[in-house]
Design an enzyme around this catalytic site. Sequence first.
Site, mmCIF file in Angstrom:
data_model
loop_
_atom_site.group_PDB
_atom_site.id
_atom_site.type_symbol
_atom_site.label_atom_id
_atom_site.label_comp_id
_atom_site.label_asym_id
_atom_site.label_seq_id
_atom_site.Cartn_x
_atom_site.Cartn_y
_atom_site.Cartn_z
ATOM 1 N N ASP A 22 19.136 13.077 43.880
ATOM 2 C CA ASP A 22 18.634 14.448 43.721
ATOM 3 C C ASP A 22 18.175 14.664 42.284
ATOM 4 O O ASP A 22 18.491 15.674 41.662
ATOM 5 C CB ASP A 22 19.698 15.470 44.100
ATOM 6 C CG ASP A 22 19.126 16.889 44.165
ATOM 7 O OD1 ASP A 22 17.931 17.035 44.508
ATOM 8 O OD2 ASP A 22 19.857 17.847 43.870
ATOM 9 N N PHE B 200 28.753 26.404 46.589
ATOM 10 C CA PHE B 200 30.142 26.147 46.932
ATOM 11 C C PHE B 200 31.132 26.670 45.906
ATOM 12 O O PHE B 200 32.322 26.421 46.024
ATOM 13 C CB PHE B 200 30.358 24.650 47.135
ATOM 14 C CG PHE B 200 29.614 24.107 48.310
ATOM 15 C CD1 PHE B 200 30.029 24.394 49.598
ATOM 16 C CD2 PHE B 200 28.489 23.329 48.134
ATOM 17 C CE1 PHE B 200 29.338 23.905 50.690
ATOM 18 C CE2 PHE B 200 27.789 22.835 49.221
ATOM 19 C CZ PHE B 200 28.210 23.124 50.505
ATOM 20 N N GLY B 201 30.673 27.373 44.903
ATOM 21 C CA GLY B 201 31.615 27.902 43.925
ATOM 22 C C GLY B 201 30.962 28.187 42.592
ATOM 23 O O GLY B 201 29.745 28.314 42.485
#
Length: 444
Positions: free
Chosen positions: A143, A31-32
């Site tokens: 995660d 995402f970036g």
Amino acid sequence: MVRRQEEEKKAEKGMRLGKYELGRTLGEGNFGKVKFAKDTVSGHSFAVKIIDKSRIADLNFSLQIKREIRTLKMLKHPHIVRLHEVLASKTKINMVMELVTGGELFDRIVSNGKLTETDGRKMFQQLIDGISYCHSKGVFHRDLKLENVLLDAKGHIKITDFGLSALPQHFRDDGLLHTTCGSPNYVAPEVLANRGYDGAASDIWSCGVILYVILTGCLPFDDRNLAVLYQKICKGDPPIPRWLSPGARTMIKRMLDPNPVTRITVVGIKASEWFKLEYIPSIPDDDDEEEVDTDDDAFSIQELGSEEGKGSDSPTIINAFQLIGMSSFLDLSGFFEQENVSERRIRFTSNSSAKDLLEKIETAVTEMGFSVQKKHAKLRVKQEERNQKGQVGLSVTAEVFEIKPSLNVVELRKSYGDSCLYRQLYERLLKDVGTSSPEQEIVT
């Protein structure tokens, strides 16, 4: 090649984000990017995670951004990467994070192999301290893996990357999570089963996988075929080398118990003799909160007028549990679960606006004889009368968090003082401004 790199550095130099000067790219994700940044006022260095809104548009970003950013402020621990500020433009979300310079624990093990049991236990102790702290705040990582465990310049661990890959599903009526997330080799069996799971128990499983890798240099469950990998995970019972100490073998076996009900808990881990060897508990930064004035603007999302940060004089505050809520791996279920621990921190809900709440709280505590200091959405309340031991009667901070326009949470935090007086204060405020029933109050 060298010339191209020099040109890229020149192009990057001078890029500004508010008071931050952006530098080299430290990493890239779905995402970036993550860039090096320097605060031009203080001179301190940070890492800025720059997230492209267009890449998460299909995740109902505009709705989820209404969550409460102040929750991130709660995560203040020496073994968790700190979020300092979040700045938002029309196209980007910029998360100003603590800069960690020692790299990933994963890279260290790949390069140098497994750690000694003594060094590995020290890393594990720091990991459990950080995760235990998150769980005490009602935050579950979901995660955990070696790649998300960084090392600072002194070799101490920093848990990072609480996830930005998807939005979480809501809790269902059974009170369990139902989102399958995490990296396959580290995911708990109950998560794979997709029947709902306890976030704390699944984090413990992942920590068990990390401990196994730290001490052996390899994964406990691995296979190129995902179906076979999942079968191994659900079966549990990984091969545990005999050259590990009995305490280490027992710890791994209990953490990698495929049954989440009988799996060891954080309390059990910390009570084990193996864990307690040379254990130095990490001290969270929470206790400093009452002593150190924190500019609330540093923990708000400000809508910048342009990428350079030249916004209006009145920046828009975006309410966001969202930076956590955007993550499929970071869950806040425990934030509003009742805990019978102590009365140091109490939360209750109210339908009044934040402004009205602060005014009503100030009026009520003044009538009770407390002195009040006001700053932003926070009140510091003190009862100056001294008890028989010569201690000041009570010191409390009251803060208001917006969950949505029609719902706010009032949080009372006791620094020190008389518990009976604190309870009287709470009962008065609950009567005057609260909507929680006694069963709904959150005590921590």
